[in-house]
Design a protein around this motif. Sequence first.
Motif, PDB file in Angstrom:
ATOM      1  N   CYS A  91       0.812  -1.226   0.000  1.00  0.00           N
ATOM      2  CA  CYS A  91       0.000   0.000   0.000  1.00  0.00           C
ATOM      3  C   CYS A  91       0.837   1.265   0.000  1.00  0.00           C
ATOM      4  O   CYS A  91       0.365   2.321  -0.400  1.00  0.00           O
ATOM      5  CB  CYS A  91      -0.945  -0.001   1.198  1.00  0.00           C
ATOM      6  SG  CYS A  91      -0.143   0.374   2.792  1.00  0.00           S
ATOM      7  N   CYS A  94       1.131   2.133   5.074  1.00  0.00           N
ATOM      8  CA  CYS A  94       1.085   1.600   6.443  1.00  0.00           C
ATOM      9  C   CYS A  94       2.469   1.731   7.094  1.00  0.00           C
ATOM     10  O   CYS A  94       3.460   2.078   6.448  1.00  0.00           O
ATOM     11  CB  CYS A  94       0.624   0.151   6.432  1.00  0.00           C
ATOM     12  SG  CYS A  94       1.860  -0.997   5.789  1.00  0.00           S
ATOM     13  N   CYS A  97       5.211  -0.478   5.455  1.00  0.00           N
ATOM     14  CA  CYS A  97       5.637   0.085   4.163  1.00  0.00           C
ATOM     15  C   CYS A  97       6.541   1.287   4.396  1.00  0.00           C
ATOM     16  O   CYS A  97       7.596   1.411   3.775  1.00  0.00           O
ATOM     17  CB  CYS A  97       4.428   0.501   3.333  1.00  0.00           C
ATOM     18  SG  CYS A  97       3.649  -0.866   2.462  1.00  0.00           S
ATOM     19  N   CYS A 105       3.670  -5.397   4.429  1.00  0.00           N
ATOM     20  CA  CYS A 105       2.545  -4.456   4.312  1.00  0.00           C
ATOM     21  C   CYS A 105       1.304  -5.028   5.000  1.00  0.00           C
ATOM     22  O   CYS A 105       0.975  -6.203   4.839  1.00  0.00           O
ATOM     23  CB  CYS A 105       2.251  -4.196   2.840  1.00  0.00           C
ATOM     24  SG  CYS A 105       0.774  -3.186   2.585  1.00  0.00           S
TER      25      CYS A 105
HETATM   26 ZN    ZN Z   1       1.527  -1.163   3.452  1.00  0.00          ZN
END
Ligand code: ZN
Length: 341
Positions: A91, A94, A97, A105
């Motif tokens: 994504c 988050c 990430c 993720c």
């Molecule tokens: Zn993520």
Amino acid sequence: MRAVVFHGPGDLRHEELPIPVPARGEIVLRIDAALTCGTDVKTLRRGHPVMIPRVPTVFGHEFAGTVSAVGEGVRAFREGDRVVAANSAPCRRCLSCRAGRPNLCEDLLFVNGAYGQFIALPPRLVAENVVLLSPALPAARAAFVEPLACALLGVERARVEAGQTVVVLGHGPLGCLLAMTARARQARVIVVGKTGWRFERVRALGIAECVDAHHHRDVVVAVRELTAGRGADVTIDATGRPEVWRQAIEAVGRGGTVVFFGGCPPGTTVPLDTRRAHYEELTLLGAFHHTPELVRRALDLLESGTLVPDGLVTHRMGLDGVDQALELMATGQALKVLIEP
Ligand SMILES: [Zn+2]
Ligand SMILES: [Zn+2]
């Protein structure tokens, strides 16, 4: 289009579906090559809540293809481009990430649908994890990008260096790819496996030194003998069996690194010799999935010919053969089956 659709554990159906039309930000591929994977077998047996949150879905997740239609707003790809796509996209928002660990993720978007004639790839995947192929790279080889990126993550996590001794426990397709990846880094590689057709194949491919677990009462002793009593610099479990995780810990030497690559059944545990873990400074690491960066590096290894995985393909079939292919995988009679829809 023809497709093999997963409706739930044990329920795989051959169906005729409409060819997908790309929505905004999407592309549609004609699948040129797909590969079977051990995960398919596991998923078919008991489902996979992470990789397949919704059913029905077209099955299979390792593939390369040719762009057949492009949705509005897509700039990076055109009809006719040959590409490989990973089976997920992070994504980018988050905590994992943002910490630079997109394989962890918390909102990984998974894509399935390799065993069909066409597949629509969602915008996030198109933006993150679809890569152009050079004209010279066969699709059957490009389809190895996803499992190879997983293997790279394992070898990367262990920081494998030239001259180190790396022991891979397990001789399935991922054990082989891990061995080949470590070998590409000029490590000495030993694969521990069990007598049989598949292990002979590994031996014949010359990927690594082979230790046959059937011929040695104790695999750990065999590894220690091959390493002048020291144990390996790095051990990697590629079986997902707790008793083998334990061997991986026991076969590593002082200051060594153990990579837990194969996922074990939920609820299982392994004992740990606390004295060794502390005084021998063992590094114990998990390795899960892949990252967009490693997907590209996996493709580089294939494009440059540094790593040629063709020998792992033991069978070749059309979509009609998917059930048989998965049966061959489940019974250990195949390493990778190439599916050409
Ligand atoms: Zn993520
Ligand atoms: Zn896979």
